[in-house]
Design a protein around this motif. Structure first.
Motif, mmCIF file in Angstrom:
data_model
loop_
_atom_site.group_PDB
_atom_site.id
_atom_site.type_symbol
_atom_site.label_atom_id
_atom_site.label_comp_id
_atom_site.label_asym_id
_atom_site.label_seq_id
_atom_site.Cartn_x
_atom_site.Cartn_y
_atom_site.Cartn_z
ATOM 1 N N PRO A 1 -19.508 6.181 1.077
ATOM 2 C CA PRO A 1 -19.366 7.694 0.513
ATOM 3 C C PRO A 1 -20.118 8.680 1.330
ATOM 4 C CG PRO A 1 -20.670 6.153 -0.795
ATOM 5 C CD PRO A 1 -19.997 5.182 0.089
ATOM 6 N N GLY A 2 -21.149 8.134 2.058
ATOM 7 C CA GLY A 2 -21.980 8.972 3.112
ATOM 8 C C GLY A 2 -21.136 9.399 3.941
ATOM 9 N N ALA A 3 -19.921 8.468 4.628
ATOM 10 C CA ALA A 3 -19.099 8.973 5.632
ATOM 11 C C ALA A 3 -18.112 9.677 4.929
ATOM 12 C CB ALA A 3 -18.570 7.619 6.306
ATOM 13 N N THR A 4 -17.550 9.211 3.995
ATOM 14 C CA THR A 4 -16.218 10.136 3.538
ATOM 15 C C THR A 4 -16.603 11.628 2.940
ATOM 16 O OG1 THR A 4 -16.522 8.818 1.306
ATOM 17 C CG2 THR A 4 -14.865 7.989 2.647
ATOM 18 N N ASN A 5 -17.978 11.706 2.482
ATOM 19 C CA ASN A 5 -18.408 12.955 2.228
ATOM 20 C C ASN A 5 -18.082 13.812 3.319
ATOM 21 O OD1 ASN A 5 -18.578 12.633 -0.573
ATOM 22 N ND2 ASN A 5 -20.822 12.200 -0.504
ATOM 23 N N THR A 6 -18.322 13.555 4.671
ATOM 24 C CA THR A 6 -18.388 14.389 5.685
ATOM 25 C C THR A 6 -17.073 14.894 6.153
ATOM 26 O OG1 THR A 6 -18.277 13.006 7.413
ATOM 27 C CG2 THR A 6 -20.450 13.341 6.700
ATOM 28 N N VAL A 7 -15.848 14.187 5.632
ATOM 29 C CA VAL A 7 -14.656 14.268 5.891
ATOM 30 C C VAL A 7 -13.978 15.944 6.065
ATOM 31 C CG1 VAL A 7 -12.061 13.901 5.738
ATOM 32 C CG2 VAL A 7 -13.906 12.092 5.583
ATOM 33 N N THR A 8 -14.573 16.502 4.869
ATOM 34 C CA THR A 8 -14.015 17.993 4.690
ATOM 35 C C THR A 8 -14.715 19.118 5.879
ATOM 36 O OG1 THR A 8 -13.728 17.863 2.410
ATOM 37 C CG2 THR A 8 -14.190 20.203 3.265
ATOM 38 N N GLY A 9 -15.877 18.479 6.167
ATOM 39 C CA GLY A 9 -16.667 19.507 7.027
ATOM 40 C C GLY A 9 -16.029 19.002 8.507
ATOM 41 N N ILE A 10 -15.782 17.751 8.693
ATOM 42 C CA ILE A 10 -15.180 17.306 9.891
ATOM 43 C C ILE A 10 -13.669 18.264 10.305
ATOM 44 C CG2 ILE A 10 -14.120 15.565 11.331
ATOM 45 C CD1 ILE A 10 -16.236 13.560 9.887
#
Length: 563
Positions: free
Chosen positions: A75-84
């Protein structure tokens, strides 16, 4: 020198000159966090991983350097997807380091395991899963090189936990050479001379400037070209600040919410010089009617952007800076023999006439507070000497229209993806980069609540970001569309149930102000901007004010709805 993978990563960041990264710890990156206190790289603990990537993005936009964030697996990684995806859409150089489960567990549905490489493949410039500790330093070097070169963008590096723990010799590569990646930087001189010939022939030229001008640092060359050749300049949202916003040749933004003068100039020009822009649908309107009388020249470092949305007569694949520098060199010799100002006088006067006929304006005919008035006052108080971040929606468009950006890297906004919640953490990243600058997030009451938890981050790190909420009690831009095209069916756009933003600010340890009367706007803003800590200014603006001009979806740029 033998180091663990976690130590190698920190050494690589030091070699790249990284001074700060934004992150949130977890089990898959705990070995890296164990080494951070021994490193010269500052770590800023955010309250949500989306805040970390947006802050790294804001840092990158404000400085022109690569932004960095570090998060755990799953979830730490997937929480960045919008920002990426936000950084990818706007070509922003960021490097994202994500933790991953040990290699032996990859594919076993282990605790907090996701295929973040697969998930982010469509929205990164490139990404890596490090499978050999001996490749780690080289991979980090390549990641930074890819993020900043050519058309910039986000690069993700996924780090299995056992790689972080293994030991290897540390050696950081001096240079990067990738056989499959050779972006074209310098322009073809033949194409440059062809552009100069077209400029000499043109009677109604127009420069269309995009975010690539800012990214490449070519604002000085662009300004020289516009002024010396006496050519009007219009800009995308992402390009604002590349040409001085108060210059008489600047027409403002073009497109869906562009100025009347800019859109009419596009429709009537005979030569359109597009620099570092990608002809987005919000700019072109109905493609078949875009710049119908113009020969189009397109300068872009990314060859895939050329001919993608509109037909281009003169493609020029190159970095904007050397391309504009070459145009300057080729035209400098004409200044004595060729009277550019006289040749373009009639056209410039015509464009000025459109600007005078339909300037950016609003009906200030009530006792309430107009949001445009608030933005005008922010510009008047700051004299353009501030870094402005925005959320997304009406607040974003009013900030683009009524604040005159004088310099590049002073507007931080999600242009391509339109990410609500972007502005505040982006402002946080910019404030960390420039602690002595005034950094203001112009927000809506809907967007600001999406990353409001970062109030704790700015308070803890003494980052005095100023949030000015244009509070209309609605998801304003969606409500505007509902009013104009859906018979005022205001479904799910009313935001009357809100927190008390003043008390919220105080609960976090920040300062809060509320403005309900027009007479208090200027004095409250001045007072808030002087406070040496984070501030929320809640300004209750007219609830159903709309953004104009507006080009309806699918219409041509000349079919503008005006005030």
């Amino acid at each position: 020198m033998k180091l663990t993978g976690a130590q190698i990563l920190l050494k690589c960041l030091e070699k790249e000159g990284v001074d700060v990264m934004f992150g949130f710890p977890g089990g898959a990156v705990i070995d890296i966090y164990d080494e951070i206190p021994k490193s010269s790289v500052e770590h800023i603990l955010v309250r949500h991983e989306q805040g970390a990537i947006h802050a790294a993005d804001g840092y990158a936009r404000a400085t022109g350097r690569v932004g960095v964030c570090l998060v755990t697996s799953g979830p730490g990684a997937t929480n960045t997807v919008t920002g990426i995806a936000t950084a990818y859409a706007d070509s922003i150089p960021v490097v994202i380091f994500t933790g991953q489960v040990p290699r032996a567990l990859i594919g076993n549905d282990a605790f907090q395991e996701v295929d973040i490489v697969g998930i982010t493949r469509p929205c990164t410039k490139h990404n890596y899963l490090v499978q050999d500790i001996n490749d780690l330093a080289r991979t980090v070097k390549q990641a930074f090189y890819l993020a900043r070169s050519g058309r910039p963008g986000p690069v993700l590096v996924d780090l299995p936990k056992d790689i972080q723990q293994q030991v290897a010799e540390f050696s950081y590569p001096e240079e990067v050479s990738m056989r499959s990646y050779k972006p074209t930087k310098n322009p073809h001189i033949g194409q440059i001379r062809k552009v100069v010939k077209l400029l000499k022939k043109a009677k109604r030229p127009l420069i269309y400037s995009g975010g690539g001008v800012i990214t490449s640092g070519s604002h000085e060359e662009l300004t020289w070209l516009g002024r010396k050749l006496h050519i009007p300049v219009t800009s995308t949202l992402m390009g604002l600040g590349a040409f001085p916003g108060d210059d008489e040749l600047f027409l403002g933004m073009l497109g869906m919410h562009g100025t009347f003068a800019a859109n009419m100039a596009v429709n009537n020009c005979d030569l359109l010089l597009a620099v570092g822009a990608r002809f987005d649908d919000r700019v072109t309107g109905k493609v078949d009617t875009f710049a119908p009388n113009a020969t189009i020249v397109h300068i872009d470092v990314d060859p895939t952007s050329i001919q993608k949305n509109v037909s281009v007569q003169v493609p020029l694949v190159a970095d904007c800076k050397p391309a504009l520098a070459a145009l300057k060199t080729e035209t400098e010799g004409t200044l004595d023999e060729y009277d550019w100002a006289a040749d373009h006088k009639e056209w410039v006067e015509k464009v000025k006439g459109w600007a005078k006929e339909h300037p950016l304006t609003y009906k200030d005919d009530t006792e309430g507070i107009k949001p445009q008035y608030v933005v005008e006052k922010i510009y008047e108080i700051t004299k353009g000497d501030a870094i402005i971040a925005t959320e997304v929606g009406q607040n974003q468009m009013w900030a683009a229209q009524f604040y005159k950006y004088q310099r590049p890297n002073t507007l931080l906004t999600s242009g391509g993806l339109g990410t609500m919640g972007y502005g505040f953490p982006a402002a946080m990243g910019a404030q960390r980069a420039f602690p002595d600058k005034l950094v203001i997030d112009i927000a809506g009451d809907g967007s600001i609540q999406m990353c409001i938890q970062e109030m704790m981050t700015v308070v803890c790190n003494k980052l005095p970001v100023k949030i000015v909420i244009l509070n209309n009690g609605y998801l304003g831009m969606v409500r505007q569309w509902q009013e104009l095209f859906y018979e005022k069916n205001y479904c799910a756009t009313c935001m009357d149930a809100q927190p008390d933003f003043v008390k919220l600010a105080e609960a976090y340890g920040a300062a809060g102000f509320r403005v309900t009367e027009k007479k208090d706007v200027e004095k409250t803003l001045r007072e808030a901007f002087k406070v040496d800590k984070p501030v929320i200014v809640d300004i209750r603006v007219e609830k159903e004010e709309n953004v104009y001009p507006m080009v309806p979806a699918g219409a041509s740029l000349t079919e503008m709805l005006l005030v």
